[in-house]
Design an enzyme around this catalytic site. Structure first.
Site, short mmCIF file in Angstrom:
data_model
loop_
_atom_site.label_atom_id
_atom_site.label_comp_id
_atom_site.label_asym_id
_atom_site.label_seq_id
_atom_site.Cartn_x
_atom_site.Cartn_y
_atom_site.Cartn_z
N LYS A 182 21.92 12.44 -7.99
CA LYS A 182 21.13 13.53 -7.42
C LYS A 182 21.91 14.32 -6.37
O LYS A 182 21.50 15.43 -6.01
CB LYS A 182 19.83 12.97 -6.84
CG LYS A 182 18.93 12.36 -7.91
CD LYS A 182 17.61 11.87 -7.32
CE LYS A 182 16.70 11.31 -8.39
NZ LYS A 182 17.02 9.93 -8.77
N SER A 217 21.13 6.86 -8.69
CA SER A 217 20.59 8.06 -8.05
C SER A 217 21.58 8.80 -7.17
O SER A 217 21.24 9.85 -6.61
CB SER A 217 19.34 7.72 -7.24
OG SER A 217 18.23 7.56 -8.10
N SER A 245 13.81 10.30 -3.81
CA SER A 245 14.72 10.23 -4.97
C SER A 245 13.92 10.38 -6.26
O SER A 245 14.09 9.63 -7.21
CB SER A 245 15.49 8.90 -4.98
OG SER A 245 16.57 8.95 -5.88
#
Length: 414
Positions: free
Chosen positions: A66, A63, A123
């Protein structure tokens, strides 16, 4: 003398064989997998390396992906292609993403500012795809935009295949590249960086808390992003500022969230100490960790009590679907409570919301999680609240039981 040596050698051979039969092995072979740990700390202003361990080892960013998704969204905000109030549509593809997610449904709409907050705290993988489709037309096109931007920023060892960081063997990066990205985001989009300091925001009346525990504990820390999939281990980009000096750190491959955070804190301490000491940071040496020592560390962290035969029993594994479902960067060892199971999404969400209101302060760090099991007519929507410790989950069910509400504690692997 020769006979004595021969006898000693024979006894040694017997001991080695006995150890092998008993389940013991040399430490290097005891490791469950090759060490994935890699890290770097850099001075924000100059980019000089303050500390590094295997900084160019490629792995999966999870993640941390992101951060690039947000970088491009902030680009769009500054060019006025969108505003914080722009409503972004949710497609079937976005809604179908694996957790961690907001559980958006096809046809929903979400404001850009809520999307930013959902990405930096929850997230949310579904939100990442919503942003990708809004800016790139499709997630594939957006991934190409991400890779192009990476090259512009000097991230030569990074390739993006999706907007969320969910498992894809072609999506790779390095700690050095992620440090470049962290510096670039703070430098180029400083007016939006404050979002990464968000501790909690409300989505449809429910509180959603940050996964970034280090930010809450480390002096001077103010962002930026955690990441986890089973294949990568626990990743983190962090930034902290003390005495007017900012540093950026990256950790790849932590074996647990706690270990990752402690390691990052130690690395940041080294960075600040190097700055304060006035050492010539341009000549800072890269510290190549001993592979076997790291493997032993990870192996010891994963072993539990011994069984009757003396073999080491491995601790409970991560949930089996962490890698296939992705897990975003939600803590895979968090506990949940389930308050019902329904044949449709809406009553499940309503039941979970009602339970959250009943629990009040007990859910300040938990989130509604409608978990779908099965498909078609056999689909079952399990109404859950997730993000608890074991004690919190037990307390939550106890309180709901007093209110004559159904509740069961759900272990991390369930």
């Amino acid at each position: 003398m020769r006979a004595t040596r021969g006898l000693a050698g024979f006894v040694l051979t017997l001991l080695v064989c006995a150890a092998a039969a008993a389940g013991f092995a040399p430490a290097a072979e005891a490791a469950p997998r090759e060490s994935r740990y890699a890290a770097i700390v850099v001075d924000f202003d100059s980019g000089d390396v303050l500390h590094a361990v295997n900084p160019d080892r490629q792995s999966y960013p999870a993640s941390l992906t992101k951060v690039m998704t947000l970088y491009l969204l902030f680009d769009a905000l500054e060019s006025r292609k969108v505003s914080l109030r722009t409503m972004l549509p949710v497609s079937s593809h976005a809604a179908a993403q694996a957790p961690s997610k907001l559980a958006l449904r096809p046809g929903d709409r979400i404001a850009v500012e809520d999307a930013v907050l959902a990405l930096v705290t929850k997230s949310a993988n579904d939100v990442a795809v919503v942003v990708a489709e809004a800016l790139g037309g499709s997630e594939d096109e957006f991934a190409e935009m991400m890779t192009r931007k990476a090259r512009q920023l000097g991230m030569s060892s990074t390739t993006y295949r999706n907007a969320s960081g969910l498992p894809d063997s072609g999506q790779i990066s390095t700690p050095r590249d992620q440090a470049r990205l962290g510096r670039a985001l703070i430098r180029d989009h400083g007016e939006h960086y404050h979002y990464f300091s968000t501790r909690q925001f409300k989505w449809r009346g429910q509180p959603i808390s940050t996964h970034n525990r280090l930010m809450l504990r480390y002096k001077g820390a103010d962002g930026i992003k955690t990441g986890y999939i089973n294949a990568s281990g626990f990743n983190l980009i962090a930034s902290a500022k003390r005495d007017g000096r900012r540093i950026v750190g990256v950790v790849f491959g932590g074996d647990t969230a706690g270990w990752r955070d402690r390691q990052m804190a130690q690395n940041l301490d080294k960075g600040f100490a190097r700055l304060k000491g006035g050492i010539d940071i341009r000549s800072a040496q890269v510290e190549e960790e001993d592979r076997q020592d790291l493997d032993r560390l990870i192996a010891s962290a994963k072993t539990g009590p011994q069984d009757r035969k003396g073999k080491v029993v491995m601790a409970a594994a991560r949930p089996q679907d962490d890698e296939s479902r992705g897990a975003g960067d939600a803590e895979p060892d968090s506990w949940s409570v389930q308050v019902g199971a329904f044949s449709a999404y809406k009553p499940a969400h309503k039941a979970a919301s009602a339970a959250a209101k009943k629990l009040g302060g007990l859910v300040s760090r938990a989130t509604i999680d409608v978990d779908k099991a099965g498909s078609g007519k056999k689909a079952l929507y399990r109404a859950r609240l997730s993000g608890f410790t074991e004690d919190q989950a037990l307390a939550a069910c106890k309180r709901l039981a007093k209110a004559k509400k159904d509740c069961k504690v759900v272990q991390p692997s369930a």
